[in-house]
Design an enzyme around this catalytic site. Structure first.
Site, PDB file in Angstrom:
ATOM      1  N   GLU A 162      10.763  30.834  57.301  1.00 67.71           N
ATOM      2  CA  GLU A 162      10.607  32.420  56.689  1.00 67.71           C
ATOM      3  C   GLU A 162       9.485  33.265  57.697  1.00 67.71           C
ATOM      4  OE1 GLU A 162       8.610  31.748  52.977  1.00 67.71           O
ATOM      5  OE2 GLU A 162      10.019  30.318  52.137  1.00 67.71           O
ATOM      6  N   ASN A 204      14.619  28.117  59.045  1.00 68.46           N
ATOM      7  CA  ASN A 204      14.957  27.958  57.532  1.00 68.46           C
ATOM      8  C   ASN A 204      14.342  29.567  56.812  1.00 68.46           C
ATOM      9  OD1 ASN A 204      15.570  26.371  54.878  1.00 68.46           O
ATOM     10  ND2 ASN A 204      13.396  26.675  54.553  1.00 68.46           N
ATOM     11  N   HIS A 240      17.433  30.281  46.673  1.00 67.68           N
ATOM     12  CA  HIS A 240      16.841  30.458  45.298  1.00 67.68           C
ATOM     13  C   HIS A 240      17.624  31.543  44.527  1.00 67.68           C
ATOM     14  CE1 HIS A 240      13.680  27.816  46.318  1.00 67.68           C
ATOM     15  NE2 HIS A 240      13.404  28.199  47.551  1.00 67.68           N
ATOM     16  N   GLU A 269      17.067  24.525  49.575  1.00 69.10           N
ATOM     17  CA  GLU A 269      16.213  24.798  48.333  1.00 69.10           C
ATOM     18  C   GLU A 269      16.713  25.215  47.144  1.00 69.10           C
ATOM     19  OE1 GLU A 269      12.618  26.789  49.511  1.00 69.10           O
ATOM     20  OE2 GLU A 269      12.487  25.695  51.593  1.00 69.10           O
ATOM     21  N   ASP A 271      18.096  26.478  43.869  1.00 63.82           N
ATOM     22  CA  ASP A 271      17.951  26.279  42.601  1.00 63.82           C
ATOM     23  C   ASP A 271      18.408  27.819  41.934  1.00 63.82           C
ATOM     24  OD1 ASP A 271      15.778  28.139  43.440  1.00 63.82           O
ATOM     25  OD2 ASP A 271      14.212  26.817  43.043  1.00 63.82           O
TER      26      ASP A 271
HETATM   27  O1  G2I Z   1       8.200  29.087  46.699  1.00 65.50           O
HETATM   28  C1  G2I Z   1       9.454  28.124  46.809  1.00 65.50           C
HETATM   29  C2  G2I Z   1       9.503  27.658  48.033  1.00 65.50           C
HETATM   30  C3  G2I Z   1      10.086  28.618  49.044  1.00 65.50           C
HETATM   31  N1  G2I Z   1      10.524  28.155  50.311  1.00 65.50           N
HETATM   32  C4  G2I Z   1       9.603  27.372  51.066  1.00 65.50           C
HETATM   33  C5  G2I Z   1       8.755  26.217  50.042  1.00 65.50           C
HETATM   34  O2  G2I Z   1       8.038  25.663  50.778  1.00 65.50           O
HETATM   35  C6  G2I Z   1       8.596  26.920  48.546  1.00 65.50           C
HETATM   36  O3  G2I Z   1       8.169  25.828  47.911  1.00 65.50           O
HETATM   37  C7  G2I Z   1       6.920  26.210  47.151  1.00 65.50           C
HETATM   38  C8  G2I Z   1       6.810  24.767  46.412  1.00 65.50           C
HETATM   39  O4  G2I Z   1       7.945  24.544  45.550  1.00 65.50           O
HETATM   40  C9  G2I Z   1       5.406  25.077  45.292  1.00 65.50           C
HETATM   41  O5  G2I Z   1       5.185  23.910  44.800  1.00 65.50           O
HETATM   42  O6  G2I Z   1       5.844  26.639  47.766  1.00 65.50           O
HETATM   43  C10 G2I Z   1       4.734  26.826  46.928  1.00 65.50           C
HETATM   44  C11 G2I Z   1       3.624  27.339  47.915  1.00 65.50           C
HETATM   45  O7  G2I Z   1       4.232  28.401  48.723  1.00 65.50           O
HETATM   46  C12 G2I Z   1       4.351  25.608  46.317  1.00 65.50           C
HETATM   47  O8  G2I Z   1       3.434  25.996  45.307  1.00 65.50           O
HETATM   48  C13 G2I Z   1       1.887  25.390  45.314  1.00 65.50           C
HETATM   49  C14 G2I Z   1       1.034  26.151  44.869  1.00 65.50           C
HETATM   50  O9  G2I Z   1       0.957  27.530  45.205  1.00 65.50           O
HETATM   51  C15 G2I Z   1      -0.236  25.676  45.139  1.00 65.50           C
HETATM   52  O10 G2I Z   1      -1.202  26.245  44.020  1.00 65.50           O
HETATM   53  C16 G2I Z   1      -0.362  24.125  44.567  1.00 65.50           C
HETATM   54  O11 G2I Z   1      -1.627  23.653  44.963  1.00 65.50           O
HETATM   55  O12 G2I Z   1       2.007  24.137  45.113  1.00 65.50           O
HETATM   56  C17 G2I Z   1       0.838  23.359  45.492  1.00 65.50           C
HETATM   57  C18 G2I Z   1       1.066  21.827  45.237  1.00 65.50           C
HETATM   58  O13 G2I Z   1       1.353  21.844  44.089  1.00 65.50           O
END
Ligand code: G2I
Length: 458
Positions: A162, A204, A240, A269, A271
């Site tokens: 990103e 990515n 997404h 990714e 969805d």
């Molecule tokens: O946002 C969707 C994805 C976009 N592209 C990059 C990916 O890395 C991103 O994944 C998401 C995860 O699916 C989430 O699970 O990235 C988020 C953070 O940027 C993740 O969220 C985080 C929460 O913000 C935190 O509060 C939490 O502690 O997940 C963490 C672990 O559960």
């Protein structure tokens, strides 16, 4: 050992089958004898993987890991390999949760997509407070340490995530990493290559799924990297989708133009928010776009059940919150099988959810036997060769590929093949290749890599 034949795998399959039989309305029949019945097996029939994002803390949930073990051939740690998770204190690395996911992947014979080495988001507090040379050095050390820890175990790394701005500017995203100098991205890629020469290195991003100012900017970067020999092997398209950002009509064309630059493309990714037939149709379209691009070598969905999603309220995944297969699952499987899987649940629409592909891959080679093509990543003193084996007009039951290396060059290790010198034969899970279909293996070596290969079928 063939992981698919391990006692553990059999146990998992049996358990999953029992679970499924108990789940009302979730039984599907396969329409033809050789259409594979899981996402992973169906994708493997065309040499691709089908993966999911995985959270380490959910591996103890039997429903979750039952589906993971049964359906998927690649895993991406959802958060566990990010900078905040792996280097919470500068110079102190913590790999426990990510190691757990890698071990599970190994146990089920799945590939691992590493995610993500350098990213403006999810940085530990100490890195967020750095700038200039201190941050650049910290980034290089981080990439080196993490890629070295997982050396030889990662199929593809999201080296940089990103890094481009949204909107029409085509500019880099402003971030502390960007402010260390425009060359931070290529430095990250060169550093990752030095640490783990066997991993494919990906850029990515999101909102790059169709042709637009942002994807044009990424395209220009990849073109420039290729021209200057900066090591890059793949581009990830996060994909997404929801009503505000639907699957673009030029999705396939966009994947293809990147592939034409000489990189693999991967849906990383996926969805799609929604439900029922509309969601199912979009999943089928996304799968078909990948299948139509020869160098689209894998699809990853961003979670297993709707309840596992970062956008859970949009129910964007292939399994419902109880772990039952949704119409979107059937449509994705059907598309992977080329339209041969017939859903038999009463709740699934009787009209076909997948029209025939509107465009197709290059025609399969004529004649029986097989052909092998090499794509080579060569740097000073070393190389990684990825070899695509394609069956001719008949299914093959096994293959052997021979290459000739310039004197002084040598093979150091290989994957997805049994190596004997410069001769590579299939392993148990990739010997059977349908007419016109392909599978891939690779090897790494010192010196100069081969440019031609011969293929013999059994
Ligand atoms: O946002 C969707 C994805 C976009 N592209 C990059 C990916 O890395 C991103 O994944 C998401 C995860 O699916 C989430 O699970 O990235 C988020 C953070 O940027 C993740 O969220 C985080 C929460 O913000 C935190 O509060 C939490 O502690 O997940 C963490 C672990 O559960």
């Amino acid at each position: 050992m063939d992981p698919h034949r391990s006692p553990r795998r059999r146990r998992v399959l049996a358990a999953a089958a029992t679970g499924l039989a108990a789940a009302a309305g979730a039984v599907f029949a396969v329409g033809t004898a050789d259409a594979a019945s899981t996402l992973g097996a169906s994708a493997a029939a065309t040499g691709r993987y089908f993966g999911t994002a995985v959270a380490a803390y959910k591996l103890s949930d039997a429903t979750y890991s039952g589906i993971l073990d049964r359906e998927f051939t690649s895993v991406t740690p959802e958060n566990e390999m990010k900078w905040d998770a792996t280097e919470p204190t500068q110079g102190t690395f913590s790999f426990g949760s990510a190691d757990q996911i890698v071990a599970q992947a190994k146990a089920i014979g799945a590939k691992v997509r590493g995610h993500a080495l350098a990213w403006h988001s999810q940085q530990p507090g100490w890195a967020q407070n750095l700038s200039g040379t201190a941050l650049r050095n910290a980034m290089v050390n981080h990439v080196t340490q993490v890629a070295t820890h997982y050396k030889g175990q990662i199929d593809s790394w999201d080296v940089v995530n990103e890094a481009f701005a949204d909107g029409g500017s085509g500019a880099r995203r402003d971030s502390n990493l960007q402010r260390t100098g425009n060359d931070w991205i290529e430095v990250a890629f060169r550093t990752a290559r030095a640490a783990d020469p066997g991993a494919k290195l990906c850029y990515n991003d999101y909102n790059t799924d169709g042709q637009n100012a942002k994807s044009n900017a990424v395209y220009a970067m990849v073109q420039d990297f290729k021209a200057r020999g900066v090591p890059i092997d793949c581009v990830g398209f996060q994909s997404h989708f929801n009503s505000a950002s639907p699957l673009p009509s030029d999705y396939q064309a966009n994947l293809q133009r990147f592939a034409n630059l000489g990189v693999d493309v991967q849906i990383t990714e996926l969805d799609i928010e929604g439900s029922g037939t509309a969601q199912a149709n979009s999943y089928a379209a996304a799968v078909r776009a990948c299948l139509a691009v020869t160098r689209c070598n894998g699809i990853t969905v961003w979670g297993i059940r709707d309840s596992d999603s970062w956008r859970a309220s949009g129910t964007p995944l292939l399994f419902d919150s109880s772990g039952n297969k949704k119409p979107a699952y059937t449509a994705a499987l059907d598309a992977l099988n080329g339209g041969t899987t017939t859903p038999t649940t009463p709740t699934t629409p009787t009209t076909p959810t997948s029209p025939p592909p509107t465009s197709s891959s290059p025609p399969p080679p004529t004649g029986s036997g097989c052909t092998a093509t090499i794509s080579l990543n060569q740097w000073n003193g070393g190389f990684v060769a990825t070899v695509r084996v394609t069956a001719g007009s008949a299914r093959i039951g096994g293959w052997t590929v021979g290459v000739t290396l310039p004197s002084g060059s040598a093979v150091s290790n290989s994957w997805n093949a049994q190596a004997s010198g410069t001769s590579f034969s299939n392993v148990a899970y990739n010997g059977s290749v349908n007419a016109g279909a392909s599978t891939e293996f690779g090897f790494q070596g010192t010196g100069t890599g081969p440019t031609a290969a011969s293929c013999t079928a059994r």
